[in-house]
Design a protein around this motif. Structure first.
Motif, PDB file in Angstrom:
ATOM      1  N   SER A 187     -21.289   3.170 -33.985  1.00  0.00           N
ATOM      2  CA  SER A 187     -21.398   4.624 -33.893  1.00  0.00           C
ATOM      3  C   SER A 187     -21.505   5.230 -35.292  1.00  0.00           C
ATOM      4  O   SER A 187     -20.939   4.705 -36.250  1.00  0.00           O
ATOM      5  CB  SER A 187     -20.156   5.209 -33.200  1.00  0.00           C
ATOM      6  N   SER A 230     -15.724  13.401 -33.047  1.00  0.00           N
ATOM      7  CA  SER A 230     -15.599  12.502 -34.202  1.00  0.00           C
ATOM      8  C   SER A 230     -16.963  12.093 -34.763  1.00  0.00           C
ATOM      9  O   SER A 230     -17.032  11.520 -35.843  1.00  0.00           O
ATOM     10  CB  SER A 230     -14.795  11.252 -33.839  1.00  0.00           C
ATOM     11  N   GLY A 282     -20.566  10.727 -39.898  1.00  0.00           N
ATOM     12  CA  GLY A 282     -21.106  11.029 -41.221  1.00  0.00           C
ATOM     13  C   GLY A 282     -21.691   9.800 -41.897  1.00  0.00           C
ATOM     14  O   GLY A 282     -22.346   9.896 -42.931  1.00  0.00           O
ATOM     15  N   GLY A 283     -21.430   8.621 -41.320  1.00  0.00           N
ATOM     16  CA  GLY A 283     -22.026   7.388 -41.835  1.00  0.00           C
ATOM     17  C   GLY A 283     -21.117   6.546 -42.719  1.00  0.00           C
ATOM     18  O   GLY A 283     -21.577   5.566 -43.317  1.00  0.00           O
ATOM     19  N   GLY A 284     -19.848   6.868 -42.800  1.00  0.00           N
ATOM     20  CA  GLY A 284     -18.933   6.087 -43.639  1.00  0.00           C
ATOM     21  C   GLY A 284     -18.708   4.677 -43.101  1.00  0.00           C
ATOM     22  O   GLY A 284     -18.591   3.718 -43.871  1.00  0.00           O
ATOM     23  N   GLY A 344     -10.462   5.599 -31.766  1.00  0.00           N
ATOM     24  CA  GLY A 344     -10.240   7.047 -31.730  1.00  0.00           C
ATOM     25  C   GLY A 344      -9.016   7.415 -30.922  1.00  0.00           C
ATOM     26  O   GLY A 344      -8.822   6.910 -29.819  1.00  0.00           O
ATOM     27  N   ASN A 387      -9.383  11.698 -36.549  1.00  0.00           N
ATOM     28  CA  ASN A 387      -8.907  10.360 -36.915  1.00  0.00           C
ATOM     29  C   ASN A 387      -8.773  10.160 -38.424  1.00  0.00           C
ATOM     30  O   ASN A 387      -7.964   9.342 -38.864  1.00  0.00           O
ATOM     31  CB  ASN A 387      -9.838   9.311 -36.319  1.00  0.00           C
ATOM     32  N   PHE A 404     -10.907   2.712 -36.881  1.00  0.00           N
ATOM     33  CA  PHE A 404     -11.251   1.984 -38.114  1.00  0.00           C
ATOM     34  C   PHE A 404     -10.930   2.792 -39.375  1.00  0.00           C
ATOM     35  O   PHE A 404     -10.920   2.234 -40.467  1.00  0.00           O
ATOM     36  CB  PHE A 404     -12.749   1.664 -38.117  1.00  0.00           C
TER      37      PHE A 404
END
Ligand code: PLP
Length: 309
Positions: free
Chosen positions: A162, A218, A165-167, A293, A66, A39
């Motif tokens: 998943s 990742s 870092g939360g992006g 990924g 990624n 993504f």
């Protein structure tokens, strides 16, 4: 001529294999099929397009994963040179995937921190460093995933996603807020040893991990974005943690069921559905974000050394 977006509108498919495990309808958003395999091109692609439009002449990254791959792809499509600085520990496969996108790969230092600092030293007035997850433009780009899903499946009530870092999570929350869908339940998935989000949510404040001990590299952000923690102010967020073994087993099953290879980072989300985790049991229409990924092959997945879990 560049198209409007650098990402594609990925397929949204029903999964009978996963529906056998849970009591709900299960839809898969197949971002593993994006160019570069995750993504990341959604948010990073948008950030690169905006920088390009403002005259940025070089993209700099310190991600051998990624994110670096998405930046390299975006740079090639936009005609902007890309430099990716990675530490010596970065696997040959990752270096060559980035090199295949015509980016310059510089190997520097023993740790990611050293590579990252070196990347900052290379910056000048015309070069821009891209952060992989803590950037509102990245969230805006990642939100396109939700626009696409709601256009085809407005009835979703739960999303499994998943978190590194939360992006991606911030992008999903942004898309849902814009659509007025803060009623959707968010179930987040991490692996033990990369569970900075679950720990932060339980503590009610940002928690920084001493080290990342999961193989799901990742997901390996020691501290998540503050905005990711704030998602829980607007949404019912249920943060779940699986073992590396569970994540890898989910990847292997998914490869058999859907014939697509994903990283353990993505397997963490799949594991919650395969395992019929209590967090997904109340759902009627469950969206699973297959974030993808490019870091592993089928051979890697079947031979991983998982002594730690
Ligand atoms: C980056 C990445 C994640 C985590 O995304 P964040 O935006 O950092 O939370 C999960 N899975 C894959 C495959 C990734 O590349």
């Amino acid at each position: 001529m560049a198209s409007r977006h650098l990402h594609i509108a990925s397929p949204l498919i029903e999964s009978r294999a996963l529906e056998r495990r849970v009591d709900s309808r299960v839809l898969l958003k197949m971002d593993a099929l994006q160019p570069t395999g995750s993504f990341k091109i959604r948010g990073i692609g948008l950030a690169c397009q905006r920088l390009h439009a403002r005259g940025c002449r070089r993209f700099v990254s310190s991600s051998g994963g990624n994110a670096g791959l998405a930046i390299a792809y975006a740079g090639r499509k936009l005609g902007v040179p890309v430099t990716v600085i990675v530490p010596e520990s970065t696997r040959e496969r990752a270096r060559s995937l980035i090199g295949e996108q015509d980016a310059e790969v510089i190997v520097f230092g023993q740790s990611w921190q050293e590579a990252h600092e070196h990347a900052q030293n290379l910056l000048d007035a015309e070069s821009t460093y891209l952060h992989p997850f803590d950037d509102p433009v990245v969230w805006e780009g990642n939100a396109t995933l939700i626009e696409e899903v709601l256009a085809d499946a407005p009835g979703i009530d739960t999303i499994v996603v998943s978190v590194g870092g939360g992006g991606l999570l911030c992008g999903i929350a942004r898309g849902l807020r814009i659509a007025g869908r803060t009623d959707v339940k968010l179930v987040t998935a991490e692996t033990r040893g990369a569970d900075s989000y679950a720990q932060s949510l339980h503590a009610g404040e940002l928690v920084t991990l001493d080290e990342i001990t999961s193989i799901a590299t990742s997901l390996g952000a020691k501290t998540v974005a503050a905005a990711a923690l704030a998602v829980a102010n607007d949404f019912d967020v249920d943060a779940r943690v699986v073992t590396d073994r569970e994540a890898v087993d989910a990847c292997l099953r998914f490869a058999d069921d859907h014939r697509v290879i994903v990283e353990p980072a993505c397997g963490a989300a799949l594991a919650l559905v395969y395992g019929n985790n209590e967090a997904v049991r109340q759902s009627r229409t469950l969206l699973t974000v297959v974030c993808g990924g490019s870091g592993v092959t089928y051979r890697d997945l079947s031979t991983l050394d998982l002594d730690k879990s």
